[in-house]
Enzyme design. Structure first.
Site, PDB file in Angstrom:
ATOM      1  N   CYS A 157     -23.978 -41.708  -9.763  1.00 25.35           N
ATOM      2  CA  CYS A 157     -23.566 -42.294 -11.038  1.00 25.35           C
ATOM      3  C   CYS A 157     -22.759 -43.549 -10.749  1.00 25.35           C
ATOM      4  O   CYS A 157     -21.642 -43.714 -11.232  1.00 25.35           O
ATOM      5  CB  CYS A 157     -22.790 -41.295 -11.895  1.00 25.35           C
ATOM      6  SG  CYS A 157     -21.309 -40.622 -11.119  1.00 25.35           S
ATOM      7  N   ALA A 201     -24.079 -29.042  -6.934  1.00 22.84           N
ATOM      8  CA  ALA A 201     -24.576 -28.644  -8.248  1.00 22.84           C
ATOM      9  C   ALA A 201     -23.543 -28.517  -9.358  1.00 22.84           C
ATOM     10  O   ALA A 201     -23.902 -28.607 -10.526  1.00 22.84           O
ATOM     11  CB  ALA A 201     -25.333 -27.319  -8.123  1.00 22.84           C
ATOM     12  N   GLY A 249     -23.185 -27.776 -13.217  1.00 21.97           N
ATOM     13  CA  GLY A 249     -24.432 -27.073 -13.476  1.00 21.97           C
ATOM     14  C   GLY A 249     -25.445 -27.780 -14.350  1.00 21.97           C
ATOM     15  O   GLY A 249     -26.506 -27.223 -14.627  1.00 21.97           O
ATOM     16  N   ASP A 283     -27.342 -34.840  -5.708  1.00 23.64           N
ATOM     17  CA  ASP A 283     -26.612 -35.649  -6.684  1.00 23.64           C
ATOM     18  C   ASP A 283     -25.263 -35.927  -6.038  1.00 23.64           C
ATOM     19  O   ASP A 283     -24.297 -35.197  -6.235  1.00 23.64           O
ATOM     20  CB  ASP A 283     -26.473 -34.902  -8.005  1.00 23.64           C
ATOM     21  CG  ASP A 283     -25.809 -35.743  -9.077  1.00 23.64           C
ATOM     22  OD1 ASP A 283     -26.134 -36.930  -9.176  1.00 23.64           O
ATOM     23  OD2 ASP A 283     -24.958 -35.207  -9.810  1.00 23.64           O
ATOM     24  N   ASP A 295     -20.970 -25.483   2.816  1.00 19.92           N
ATOM     25  CA  ASP A 295     -21.008 -26.874   3.232  1.00 19.92           C
ATOM     26  C   ASP A 295     -22.467 -27.280   3.452  1.00 19.92           C
ATOM     27  O   ASP A 295     -23.292 -26.450   3.859  1.00 19.92           O
ATOM     28  CB  ASP A 295     -20.222 -27.043   4.538  1.00 19.92           C
ATOM     29  CG  ASP A 295     -20.092 -28.495   4.940  1.00 19.92           C
ATOM     30  OD1 ASP A 295     -20.977 -28.982   5.682  1.00 19.92           O
ATOM     31  OD2 ASP A 295     -19.138 -29.160   4.516  1.00 19.92           O
TER      32      ASP A 295
END
Length: 459
Positions: free
Chosen positions: A227, A107, A110, A174, A157
């Site tokens: 990405c 995360a 944020g 992500d 983890d």
């Protein structure tokens, strides 16, 4: 831009005739975009160009000195890359107003967690995790500023979440990736790129997905994003999730004029963002539903034992938040917290398995007979502003406060005072008459001394 030869050889065939347009786009400046906190700001008041797939996202004509806008520090908006705001479209389509438990596994810092917090209902629980401790602290700070009360920040983890079998309705991964989509924003990403790193990232992504998979309930959703552009870390991993972890890839509603590119592998619904086709950076996203059934023999953790409180929270401190009847108050170490009553058993369950960095709304702590309000309270959407005397600051005063400098407040009562800027809470001071003790967190302070001469206004 000097792209690695191997990257060109791998990527050019994926784009075909669009390659030259793609390459040219990497030489152009990166767009600047923000996402408003709809719990603090009316999104209809923003006059900037909107992000097509996110109703709370907006493009700015140029990049301002965000650091010196007090409204950024007040959690009124988040500086977020536009392509990644596509996650909101998935949540809108598949979650809506349901009460859900959501895990944002990777995360920090944020951006996607604050997006989730703004998208889910007030009855939902968000767990935001970061494995690196220093980054987990930054994550906790950004979520505190956003002010969503039903959030727990963890430092674990991915394998640790396997113990929470079938707990989450939605898991966002992500994933750490080779970063091809960040080439024009981060020159270092080009220097670090290699085929070997792509292979390493793919294997790490699969380990992360396998580790966290047991924590997702049957019928729950996993949102997988990167990405990067290559097939290895994107469609091939979606195929791997479907085949190895038993999941069904789902379609997401998009409009043709958004410029979102479809999957580059037949039969796999996925969504690609290329900088020559959209106003944003490179991004990949897919959503999958976990099939099968939950294990009826799932082991349940006993709630973590809580030590008896050393003090009793005063009625005055309980009145610091709105909707206090629906919240439970408890002490953790020296601080007092408030959390949604219906979700508090889940917090206890999480404490049995995970390392908690922050939770709910930290109200403050006692020092002697004095109750010192916490910065988390000032930032919270639950704050009852009427519980404190309020002092509205000018921009110059707000910057001084955020730099943790001494303040002189005229015509203010002694005691704890809530400071605001444009009616948005910034934090607390303790006014002792001839001066006010600045209670802004030391680790949050503005460190830059390059203060602009004029007020910075972003929204």
């Amino acid at each position: 831009m000097d792209l690695p030869i191997t990257f060109i050889q791998r990527t050019r065939p994926l784009l075909g005739e669009e390659w030259e347009d793609f390459k040219k786009s990497l030489e152009e400046p990166s767009p600047v975009s923000i996402r408003l906190n709809s719990k603090k700001i009316d999104v209809n008041t923003c006059i900037e160009e909107g992000v097509a797939w996110c109703s709370k996202g907006f493009y700015l004509p140029k990049r301002p000195q965000f650091t010196f806008d007090p409204l950024l520090h007040a959690g009124c908006y988040y500086v977020q890359e536009a392509s990644s705001m596509f996650i909101s479209q998935i949540l809108k389509q598949y979650i809506g107003n349901e009460a859900v438990k959501v895990l944002d596994l990777c995360a920090a810092p944020g951006g996607k967690s604050t997006l989730i917090a703004d998208a889910i209902s007030n009855e939902s629980l968000l767990v935001s995790n970061e494995v690196i401790r220093s980054r987990a602290n930054i994550l906790s700070e950004n979520l505190a500023k956003w002010g969503f009360p039903n959030v727990v920040v963890t430092n674990n983890d991915p394998a640790d979440f396997a113990k929470l079998e079938g707990f989450f309705d939605v898991v966002l991964v992500d994933a750490p990736c080779s970063g091809e989509g960040m080439f024009r924003k981060d020159a270092g990403a080009i220097n670090e790129w290699s085929e070997a790193n792509v292979k390493l990232c793919k294997e790490r992504q699969q380990r992360i997905l396998r580790d966290v998979w047991p924590s997702l309930k049957a019928g729950g959703l996993i949102i997988y994003s990167t990405c990067t552009y290559n097939l290895d870390e994107n469609e091939q991993n979606v195929q791997w999730i479907s085949e190895e972890l038993d999941a069904e890839a789902l379609p997401v509603d998009i409009e043709p004029d958004w410029g979102v590119n479809p999957s580059l592998m037949n039969g796999i619904p996925a969504y690609r963002f290329f900088p020559h086709k959209i106003k944003g950076e490179g991004f990949f996203c897919a959503v999958l539903r976990k099939t099968g059934e939950d294990n009826p023999k799932t082991r349940k953790f006993k709630p973590a034992k809580e030590k008896p409180s050393k003090t009793t929270l005063s009625a005055e401190a309980r009145d610091y938040i709105k909707d206090k009847e629906n919240h439970i108050y408890y002490q953790n170490k020296d601080s007092w917290y408030a959390f949604n009553k219906s979700l508090y058993p889940d917090v206890q369950y999480l404490k049995s398995a995970l390392h908690i960095i922050s939770e709910g709304v930290c109200l403050g702590e006692y020092k002697g007979k004095d109750f010192i309000p916490n910065q988390s309270l000032a930032m919270s959407q639950l704050l009852d502003k009427g519980a404190f005397p309020i002092c509205e600051l000018s921009w110059e005063q707000a910057i001084s406060y955020l730099r943790k400098e001494a303040l002189m407040l005229d015509n203010q009562p002694k005691g704890y005072i809530l400071l605001t800027y444009k009616d948005m809470p910034l934090g607390f001071v303790k006014n002792i008459g001839n001066r006010a003790n600045n209670l802004y967190p030391q680790e949050w302070r503005i460190r830059s001394a390059d203060i602009p001469r004029e007020e910075v206004r972003v929204i």
